[in-house]
Design an enzyme around this catalytic site. Structure first.
Site, PDB file in Angstrom:
ATOM      1  N   LYS A 190       0.848  -1.194   0.000  1.00  0.00           N
ATOM      2  CA  LYS A 190       0.000   0.000   0.000  1.00  0.00           C
ATOM      3  C   LYS A 190       0.882   1.242   0.000  1.00  0.00           C
ATOM      4  CE  LYS A 190      -3.308   2.587   2.913  1.00  0.00           C
ATOM      5  NZ  LYS A 190      -4.243   2.547   4.058  1.00  0.00           N
ATOM      6  N   ASP A 240      -2.666  10.159   3.580  1.00  0.00           N
ATOM      7  CA  ASP A 240      -4.070   9.761   3.725  1.00  0.00           C
ATOM      8  C   ASP A 240      -4.795  10.773   4.611  1.00  0.00           C
ATOM      9  OD1 ASP A 240      -6.494   8.525   3.947  1.00  0.00           O
ATOM     10  OD2 ASP A 240      -5.785   6.879   5.244  1.00  0.00           O
ATOM     11  N   LYS A 297     -10.297  12.966   7.957  1.00  0.00           N
ATOM     12  CA  LYS A 297      -9.875  12.564   9.308  1.00  0.00           C
ATOM     13  C   LYS A 297      -9.837  13.790  10.222  1.00  0.00           C
ATOM     14  CE  LYS A 297      -6.764   8.774   7.949  1.00  0.00           C
ATOM     15  NZ  LYS A 297      -7.395   7.638   8.658  1.00  0.00           N
ATOM     16  N   GLU A 338      -9.498   3.816   1.810  1.00  0.00           N
ATOM     17  CA  GLU A 338      -8.904   3.903   0.468  1.00  0.00           C
ATOM     18  C   GLU A 338      -7.891   2.806   0.184  1.00  0.00           C
ATOM     19  OE1 GLU A 338      -7.753   5.501   3.043  1.00  0.00           O
ATOM     20  OE2 GLU A 338      -5.651   4.930   2.841  1.00  0.00           O
ATOM     21  N   ARG A 348      -7.659  -0.409   0.784  1.00  0.00           N
ATOM     22  CA  ARG A 348      -8.134  -1.676   0.205  1.00  0.00           C
ATOM     23  C   ARG A 348      -8.467  -1.528  -1.273  1.00  0.00           C
ATOM     24  NH1 ARG A 348     -12.716  -2.101   4.597  1.00  0.00           N
ATOM     25  NH2 ARG A 348     -11.044  -1.000   5.681  1.00  0.00           N
TER      26      ARG A 348
HETATM   27  N1  BES Z   1      -4.399   4.441   6.788  1.00  0.00           N
HETATM   28  C1  BES Z   1      -5.559   4.173   7.560  1.00  0.00           C
HETATM   29  C2  BES Z   1      -5.320   3.140   8.673  1.00  0.00           C
HETATM   30  C3  BES Z   1      -4.377   3.564   9.768  1.00  0.00           C
HETATM   31  C4  BES Z   1      -4.860   4.171  10.904  1.00  0.00           C
HETATM   32  C5  BES Z   1      -3.024   3.293   9.671  1.00  0.00           C
HETATM   33  C6  BES Z   1      -3.992   4.555  11.908  1.00  0.00           C
HETATM   34  C7  BES Z   1      -2.160   3.658  10.687  1.00  0.00           C
HETATM   35  C8  BES Z   1      -2.644   4.291  11.801  1.00  0.00           C
HETATM   36  C9  BES Z   1      -6.673   3.627   6.672  1.00  0.00           C
HETATM   37  O1  BES Z   1      -6.683   4.115   5.383  1.00  0.00           O
HETATM   38  C10 BES Z   1      -7.964   4.015   7.301  1.00  0.00           C
HETATM   39  O2  BES Z   1      -8.222   5.190   7.379  1.00  0.00           O
HETATM   40  N2  BES Z   1      -8.748   3.013   7.727  1.00  0.00           N
HETATM   41  C11 BES Z   1     -10.006   3.232   8.333  1.00  0.00           C
HETATM   42  C12 BES Z   1     -10.993   2.330   7.644  1.00  0.00           C
HETATM   43  C13 BES Z   1     -12.431   2.608   7.989  1.00  0.00           C
HETATM   44  C14 BES Z   1     -12.844   3.964   7.438  1.00  0.00           C
HETATM   45  C15 BES Z   1     -13.291   1.518   7.400  1.00  0.00           C
HETATM   46  C16 BES Z   1      -9.882   2.870   9.799  1.00  0.00           C
HETATM   47  O3  BES Z   1      -9.213   1.903  10.130  1.00  0.00           O
HETATM   48  O4  BES Z   1     -10.437   3.605  10.616  1.00  0.00           O
HETATM   49 ZN    ZN Z   2      -4.858   4.725   4.628  1.00  0.00          ZN
HETATM   50 MN    MN Z   3      -7.743   5.928   5.209  1.00  0.00          MN
END
Ligand code: BES
Ligand code: ZN
Ligand code: MN
Length: 497
Positions: A262, A267, A274, A346, A348
């Site tokens: 990835k 992000d 966020k 994003e 996935r």
């Molecule tokens: N990049 C994030 C996951 C992440 C969070 C990595 C904290 C490292 C530290 C990922 O893209 C994300 O935002 N995932 C969301 C998914 C949800 C919206 C279904 C998550 O895990 O909250």
């Molecule tokens: Zn992410």
């Molecule tokens: Mn994300």
């Protein structure tokens, strides 16, 4: 941005010109016992001091507890005594002890161009390897973005091994450590400087001295190829997405390993933005891509006889008038339609495209690496990565590789509940479930949809370990850690037999 890595050497005995000599302390039948102090050093010490080296060290608080450090008065060499633990010295203990020591040395303000000699009775290749890795990784400093000339804190690290055969192990450790350092440097490069285009070019340069094939798909090629996930996620940024493919195909290779990483260079969450406090660290969201690129280079540099095809799915997830939305339906590379439920899920989507493409190469095993879910951190904390796999034998293969490399993973299931939560009314698949519970498993269930039936697959969710926003510990610095790099190289070494 790049770091100067100390030069790694081996020697039969302690170099008198070394600025710092590192020796160990363990305990034998509850008595503190020095490790790696040769008679000459003891003799030289006794000429300058009334008490023995051991007495002095213990008097200053030296203990056998792993990673405790004491610096002795200079005589003229500086001697540091590091605790190695009370039980038999393991590779993990040496990685830790050498990491802590070099971190302390590089952390001191006046350190400049130092030569450090490590004398810890490293008579076994695994021990020498681990000591060398830990030392180089502990010496890591985040490169500053500046026009000032960079200073080199530690110029050389010499391991006293006594045996010439260990030279090769130490050289190999140097290649592995350099890969972790490269991944850290990319992760620590701010996202205004490292974005899909520059990241892909940097990766290309990084392998240019090796027989590694490079293909970079730009936004036009991605559109032509039908990479709906990468285009949707990257669509909100003025910096368009890239799909990087590296291939190492040595003659005689029997196993074909595909790696998928990835590479979200930042992000923000996209339109489902966020909160401010959770955004800055998302400069680490390309850690999976950094890991697969750095590992592929190391595998080639080591000359491992395994075919490796690596993909890095690079995009920047930003909100704008051209962003994708939640409720959009996307058509992915393999033709699957996806109802997007959250623009912050994003990772996935870009991974789905890259997994679909990787499947076309008919590999024997696909391993993907991603900072995929906050849920994985909720489940396992900041220092253990999640591992999900097509079958238990594949999971065990990865766990063995990780254990040998000294990285922590925990096998999580992909449940029927997770699979069922992805049923969509408007498309073939939803991109996420309806609630946040078991989010790491749901994300894995989504990814598995894009892995060809019958192909072995493992998914490494490194969301926690990829980035250290707390104090440095052991050989792990603050910021990008280079998580999964060593496990991937170790896996390739195991597959090579
Ligand atoms: N990049 C994030 C996951 C992440 C969070 C990595 C904290 C490292 C530290 C990922 O893209 C994300 O935002 N995932 C969301 C998914 C949800 C919206 C279904 C998550 O895990 O909250
Ligand atoms: Zn992410
Ligand atoms: Mn994300």
């Amino acid at each position: 941005m790049s770091t100067n890595i100390p030069v790694l050497k081996t020697a039969k005995s302690i170099d008198r010109d070394a600025d710092i000599v590192v020796v160990g302390l363990t305990s034998v039948s509850e008595n503190p016992t020095l490790v790696g102090v040769p008679a000459e050093l003891e003799k030289a010490w006794n000429k300058s001091f009334p008490d023995s080296l051991l007495e002095t060290a213990v008097g200053l608080g030296a203990r056998s507890e792993l990673g405790t450090l004491v610096t002795l008065p200079p005589f003229p060499q500086r001697v540091m005594v590091v605790g190695l633990g009370d039980v038999d010295v393991t590779p993990a203990a040496l990685r830790q002890a050498c990491g802590v020591t070099l971190r302390q040395i590089t952390g001191s303000k006046d350190a400049e161009n130092l030569s450090v000699t490590i004398s810890l009775e490293l008579h076994d290749p695994e021990l020498a390897r681990a000591a060398a890795e830990g030392a180089v990784l502990g010496a890591y400093r985040i490169p500053r973005v500046t026009q000032q000339p960079g200073s080199c804190k530690v110029a050389t690290i010499t391991l006293v091994t006594g045996r010439a055969q260990l030279k090769e192990s130490v050289e190999e450790a140097g290649i592995v450590a350099a890969a972790v350092v490269q991944a850290r440097d990319w992760i620590n490069t701010p996202p205004n400087l490292l974005y899909p285009e520059t990241f892909a070019e940097a990766a290309k340069d990084h392998v240019s001295d090796l027989k590694v094939g490079v293909e970079i798909l730009d936004e036009k090629a991605l559109a032509k190829g039908g990479y709906g996930g990468l285009l949707a996620v990257g669509g909100g940024s003025s910096r368009p997405p890239r799909l990087l493919r590296l291939s190492w195909a040595p003659r005689g290779a029997k196993f074909h390993l595909a790696l998928v990483g990835k590479g979200i260079t930042f992000d923000s969450g996209g339109l489902d933005i966020k909160p401010a406090g959770q955004m800055a660290s998302m400069t680490c969201d390309m850690s999976g891509a950094a890991a697969v690129i750095a590992a592929t280079r190391a595998i080639a540099a080591l000359g491992l006889p395994v075919k490796v095809t690596a993909y890095a799915a690079m995009a920047e997830n930003l909100p704008s008038g051209t962003s994708y939305r939640s409720s959009d339906v996307l058509t992915m590379f393999d033709g699957t339609t996806v109802e997007n439920v959250n623009t912050d899920a994003e990772g996935r989507l870009v991974m789905a495209d890259a997994l679909g493409r990787a499947g076309n190469d008919s590999p024997s095993l696909i391993v993907d690496v991603a900072t995929l879910t906050g849920s994985c951190m909720v489940a396992l904390g900041k220092r253990t990565s999640g591992l999900m796999a097509s079958d238990d034998a594949t999971a065990d293969r990865l766990l063995d590789a990780a254990e040998a490399a000294g990285e922590a993973f925990w096998h999580l299931p992909i449940t029927d509940e997770a699979r069922e939560s992805l049923k969509s009314d408007t498309a073939d698949l939803r991109s996420g479930g309806k609630h946040r519970y078991g989010g790491a498993l749901v994300a894995a269930a989504f990814l598995q949809h894009f892995v060809p039936e019958g192909t072995s697959w493992a998914h490494l969710d490194i969301a926690g370990p990829a980035w250290n926003d707390e104090a440095p510990h052991g050989y792990t610095p603050a910021g990008g850690t280079g998580a999964a790099v060593r496990t991937l190289i170790s896996l390739a070494a195991h597959l090579a037999g």
